[in-house]
Scaffold this active site. Structure first.
Site, PDB file in Angstrom:
ATOM      1  N   GLU A   1       0.804  -1.229   0.000  1.00 21.71           N
ATOM      2  CA  GLU A   1       0.000   0.000   0.000  1.00 21.71           C
ATOM      3  C   GLU A   1       0.841   1.287   0.000  1.00 21.71           C
ATOM      4  OE1 GLU A   1      -2.837  -0.319   3.212  1.00 21.71           O
ATOM      5  OE2 GLU A   1      -3.307  -2.376   2.710  1.00 21.71           O
TER       6      GLU A   1
ATOM      7  N   GLU B   1      -6.035 -10.907  -0.661  1.00 15.29           N
ATOM      8  CA  GLU B   1      -6.777 -10.660   0.596  1.00 15.29           C
ATOM      9  C   GLU B   1      -8.296 -10.659   0.321  1.00 15.29           C
ATOM     10  OE1 GLU B   1      -5.344  -7.207   2.669  1.00 15.29           O
ATOM     11  OE2 GLU B   1      -3.253  -7.610   2.163  1.00 15.29           O
TER      12      GLU B   1
HETATM   13  O1  G3I Z   1      -2.243  -9.932  18.755  1.00 14.22           O
HETATM   14  C1  G3I Z   1      -2.471  -8.714  19.463  1.00 14.22           C
HETATM   15  C2  G3I Z   1      -2.924  -9.028  20.884  1.00 14.22           C
HETATM   16  O2  G3I Z   1      -1.860  -9.674  21.579  1.00 14.22           O
HETATM   17  C3  G3I Z   1      -3.298  -7.719  21.578  1.00 14.22           C
HETATM   18  O3  G3I Z   1      -3.777  -8.006  22.870  1.00 14.22           O
HETATM   19  C4  G3I Z   1      -4.372  -7.021  20.759  1.00 14.22           C
HETATM   20  C5  G3I Z   1      -4.806  -5.718  21.406  1.00 14.22           C
HETATM   21  O4  G3I Z   1      -4.272  -4.652  20.733  1.00 14.22           O
HETATM   22  O5  G3I Z   1      -3.851  -6.725  19.437  1.00 14.22           O
HETATM   23  C6  G3I Z   1      -3.545  -7.929  18.756  1.00 14.22           C
HETATM   24  O6  G3I Z   1      -3.031  -7.580  17.499  1.00 14.22           O
HETATM   25  C7  G3I Z   1      -4.026  -7.153  16.569  1.00 14.22           C
HETATM   26  C8  G3I Z   1      -3.850  -8.035  15.314  1.00 14.22           C
HETATM   27  O7  G3I Z   1      -4.697  -7.576  14.254  1.00 14.22           O
HETATM   28  C9  G3I Z   1      -4.176  -9.502  15.607  1.00 14.22           C
HETATM   29  O8  G3I Z   1      -5.528  -9.600  15.975  1.00 14.22           O
HETATM   30  C10 G3I Z   1      -3.708  -5.702  16.206  1.00 14.22           C
HETATM   31  O9  G3I Z   1      -3.982  -4.896  17.328  1.00 14.22           O
HETATM   32  C11 G3I Z   1      -4.574  -5.283  15.041  1.00 14.22           C
HETATM   33  O10 G3I Z   1      -4.202  -3.976  14.617  1.00 14.22           O
HETATM   34  C12 G3I Z   1      -4.342  -6.231  13.869  1.00 14.22           C
HETATM   35  O11 G3I Z   1      -5.230  -5.843  12.824  1.00 14.22           O
HETATM   36  C13 G3I Z   1      -4.850  -6.359  11.548  1.00 14.22           C
HETATM   37  C14 G3I Z   1      -4.582  -5.169  10.619  1.00 14.22           C
HETATM   38  O12 G3I Z   1      -4.288  -5.642   9.295  1.00 14.22           O
HETATM   39  C15 G3I Z   1      -3.390  -4.351  11.110  1.00 14.22           C
HETATM   40  O13 G3I Z   1      -2.228  -5.159  11.124  1.00 14.22           O
HETATM   41  C16 G3I Z   1      -6.034  -7.170  11.005  1.00 14.22           C
HETATM   42  O14 G3I Z   1      -6.178  -8.348  11.792  1.00 14.22           O
HETATM   43  C17 G3I Z   1      -5.756  -7.561   9.558  1.00 14.22           C
HETATM   44  O15 G3I Z   1      -6.915  -8.183   8.996  1.00 14.22           O
HETATM   45  C18 G3I Z   1      -5.425  -6.316   8.723  1.00 14.22           C
HETATM   46  O16 G3I Z   1      -5.071  -6.766   7.445  1.00 14.22           O
HETATM   47  C19 G3I Z   1      -4.726  -5.726   6.514  1.00 14.22           C
HETATM   48  C20 G3I Z   1      -3.591  -6.248   5.659  1.00 14.22           C
HETATM   49  O17 G3I Z   1      -2.486  -6.551   6.481  1.00 14.22           O
HETATM   50  C21 G3I Z   1      -3.235  -5.237   4.589  1.00 14.22           C
HETATM   51  N1  G3I Z   1      -4.390  -4.922   3.773  1.00 14.22           N
HETATM   52  C22 G3I Z   1      -5.514  -4.398   4.564  1.00 14.22           C
HETATM   53  C23 G3I Z   1      -5.933  -5.406   5.627  1.00 14.22           C
HETATM   54  C24 G3I Z   1      -7.107  -4.890   6.429  1.00 14.22           C
HETATM   55  O18 G3I Z   1      -6.700  -3.769   7.149  1.00 14.22           O
END
Ligand code: G3I
Length: 455
Positions: free
Chosen positions: A260, A367
Site C-alpha cells: 500500500e 486478501e
Molecule cells: O495480537 C495482538 C494481541 O496480543 C493484543 O492483545 C491485541 C490488542 O491490541 O492486538 C492484537 O493484534 C491485533 C492483530 O490484528 C491480531 O488480531 C492488532 O492490534 C490489530 O491492529 C491487527 O489488525 C490487523 C490489521 O491488518 C493491522 O495489522 C487485522 O487483523 C488484519 O486483517 C489487517 O489486514 C490488513 C492487511 O495486512 C493489509 N491490507 C488491509 C488489511 C485490512 O486492514
C-alpha cells in the site's frame, strides 16, 4: 300543631335510616356473580418461533389464564401454555415451531370467580428457511493453483486447524509477519508467532506467503519516531529486511515487500516514514534488500482498490515498468481484492487484471473478502445476499483461472470464518464476507469458489 311536626320529622328520619341501612346492607346479591370475558386482539410481531397477543381485560380481574393449542378445540394444549397465569394484559408466546398455526383463548379471574372464555384468535408462525448443507468439496483438492487463507497462529487448534489444512494449500499471516509484531528493537525480533504459522504450513504441505516487510500501518513506534540520521534509518531498515528474509529463507515462498505505497487521492506516493527517510525510491531499495537476502524468494508489491482505482493502479504499474526497466527485482503483484457482491464489476476486475498480466508478473488475489452488507441494512445474512456472494466468489475464481497458468500465484481469502473478519471492526457493523460459518461449515460462498474451479 307542634306534635304533628314532631311526628313528621321522626317519620322522615326513621325512613332515611332504614333506607341507609338497606343501601349499606351487605346484600351479597350486589356482588358480581360473573366477570366479563376478556376480548383477545389480533396477534402481532409474528416470527418463526413466537408471536405477541394482547387483550382488553376488566378492572376487577386480578389475573388471566391463557390456553395455546395447535387445534381450535384446544385438545392439543402446549404444556407451557395450559392455563398459563399472567397479571398483565399482553404476552409474548415463545418456543413455537415454525410454519405452524396456533390458537389462543383466555379467561379472567379475580381469585374467586373465573370469566367465560374470551374470543379465540389464531396465528401462524413464519416459515424458517433452513438451507441445505453446502457440499463438502475441499478446495485444495480441486484447484489447479494455490488456495490460501489469512490466519492468526493462536487460532490454529482442533476443528479449526483441520478445516484449514483440508481446504487450503497456502497461508498468509494476518498479522504475525508484519514489522510491528516482529521488530521489538534494533537487532531484536519476535519470530515466534510467524514461526508457528510456518510450522503448521510445513506439517500440512502448505506454502507460506510473507506479509509484509514494509507497510506504513504496521510500524513499531521506535521506527516511526526514529531520531537518528537518514543514513542510520536506511541501515536500520536494510538490516531488518535482511534479517527477516534470512530467517524465513527456504521456509516461505514469497513476500509482500511493500504494501500500500500509493494513496487513495490520485495514486500519489504516501508520505510514510519510509519515504521521508529513505527517499521517493525507497520501494526499489526494499526490493533490492530483500533480493540480497534471498535469491530465490518471490518479491511482490501488494495494494487495495486496484480493480477500480485506476490512478492507484496506474501508479503501481508505472512502478513495475520502472523496476523492470532498471532491473530492480520484482516477481509478483497482489490485488488485495477487498470487494463486495455488487462492486467492482466483472468488467472492471478483468480489465485491471489484464493490465497486470501484460507485465508478465505473477498475480496474487491476496486478501479476498466479499461484503454482503456494505449499506448496513442486514442484521443477519439473507439467503439472497448469500447467493449473490456465491456468484461473486465464482466470478473472481473464474477471472483468476483465465490468467496464464504460469502467472497464477494464488487466491488467498482474508480470514476463515465470518466472525473473525477485520471488516466488522473496521466498518463497525455486521458483515459476513468469508467462505465459512462460525461453526466452520461451508457457506454458499465456498460452493461458489468450488464452482469457479470447475469452469
Ligand atoms: O495480537 C495482538 C494481541 O496480543 C493484543 O492483545 C491485541 C490488542 O491490541 O492486538 C492484537 O493484534 C491485533 C492483530 O490484528 C491480531 O488480531 C492488532 O492490534 C490489530 O491492529 C491487527 O489488525 C490487523 C490489521 O491488518 C493491522 O495489522 C487485522 O487483523 C488484519 O486483517 C489487517 O489486514 C490488513 C492487511 O495486512 C493489509 N491490507 C488491509 C488489511 C485490512 O486492514
Amino acid at each position: 300543631m307542634i306534635k304533628k311536626h314532631m311526628y313528621f320529622i321522626i317519620l322522615i328520619l326513621s325512613t332515611s335510616i332504614i333506607l341507609l341501612i338497606i343501601s349499606c346492607s351487605d346484600d351479597s346479591s350486589d356482588e358480581p356473580t360473573t366477570l366479563p370475558a376478556p376480548i383477545l386482539l389480533e396477534a402481532t410481531a409474528i416470527t418463526t418461533a413466537s408471536f405477541n397477543i394482547s387483550w382488553i381485560g376488566s378492572t376487577v380481574a386480578t389475573q388471566y389464564l391463557i390456553d395455546v393449542a395447535t387445534d381450535d378445540q384446544f385438545s392439543t394444549l402446549l404444556s407451557n401454555y395450559n392455563q398459563f397465569v399472567i397479571t398483565s394484559e399482553s404476552l409474548q408466546v415463545t418456543g413455537l415451531e415454525d410454519d405452524t398455526r396456533y390458537y389462543v383463548r383466555l379467561t379472567a379471574s379475580d381469585g374467586t370467580i373465573t370469566s367465560e372464555f374470551s374470543n379465540m384468535r389464531s396465528a401462524t408462525t413464519e416459515f424458517e428457511f433452513v438451507p441445505e448443507p453446502e457440499p463438502e468439496v475441499f478446495l485444495r483438492d480441486t484447484a489447479k493453483f494455490p488456495v490460501g487463507v489469512a490466519l492468526q497462529a493462536g487460532r490454529l487448534n482442533g476443528a479449526y486447524a483441520s478445516r484449514v489444512s483440508n481446504e487450503f494449500s497456502s497461508i498468509t499471516g494476518e498479522f504475525e509477519m508484519k514489522m510491528s509484531p516482529i521488530f521489538q528493537a534494533e537487532g531484536s525480533y519476535n519470530f515466534t508467532p510467524g514461526d508457528a504459522l510456518v510450522s503448521f504450513a510445513e506439517a500440512n504441505d502448505m506454502q507460506v506467503h510473507g506479509h509484509a516487510l514494509v507497510w506504513h500501518n504496521a510500524v513499531p513506534s521506535f521506527v516511526q519516531n526514529f531520531s537518528g540520521s537518514d543514513e542510520e534509518f536506511e541501515q536500520l531498515i536494510r538490516t531488518y529486511i535482511h534479517d527477516v528474509v534470512n530467517h524465513y529463507k527456504g521456509k516461505i515462498i514469497s513476500w509482500d515487500v511493500v504494501n500500500e505505497a500509493f494513496d487513495d487521492n490520485g495514486g500519489n506516493l504516501r508520505n510514510s516514514v519510509f519515504r521521508q527517510k529513505l527517499g521517493d525510491d525507497y520501494l526499489a531499495k526494499c526490493f533490492q534488500w530483500a533480493r540480497e537476502a534471498d535469491p530465490d524468494i518471490l518479491l511482490f508489491y501488494n495494494d487495495y482498490n486496484l480493480f477500480f482505482d485506476n490512478s492507484k493502479l496506474n501508479a503501481a504499474l508505472a512502478m513495475v515498468a520502472d523496476f523492470q526497466q532498471r532491473g530492480i527485482p520484482i516477481d509478483g503483484f497482489g490485488f488485495q481484492a477487498h470487494i463486495g457482491i455488487n462492486f467492482p464489476s466483472e468488467t472492471q476486475i478483468r480489465s485491471a487484471v489484464d493490465k497486470v498480466v501484460a507485465t508478465g508478473l505473477q498475480v496474487h488475489f491476496s486478501e479476498v473478502d466479499i461484503r454482503i452488507n456494505p449499506n448496513n441494512d442486514l442484521t443477519m445474512p439473507s439467503s439472497s445476499r448469500l447467493q449473490a456472494q456465491r456468484a461473486k466468489y465464482k466470478e473472481v475464481v473464474e477471472i483468476f483461472s483465465k490468467i496464464p497458468k504460469e502467472q497464477q500465484f494464488a487466491i488467498t481469502i482474508w480470514g476463515l470464518i465470518d466472525s473473525q473478519t477485520w471488516l466488522i471492526d473496521f466498518w463497525g457493523q455486521p458483515e459476513w464476507p468469508l467462505m465459512f460459518n462460525n461453526d466452520l461449515s461451508p457457506k454458499p460462498a465456498h460452493t461458489g469458489f468450488a464452482e469457479g474451479l470447475m469452469e
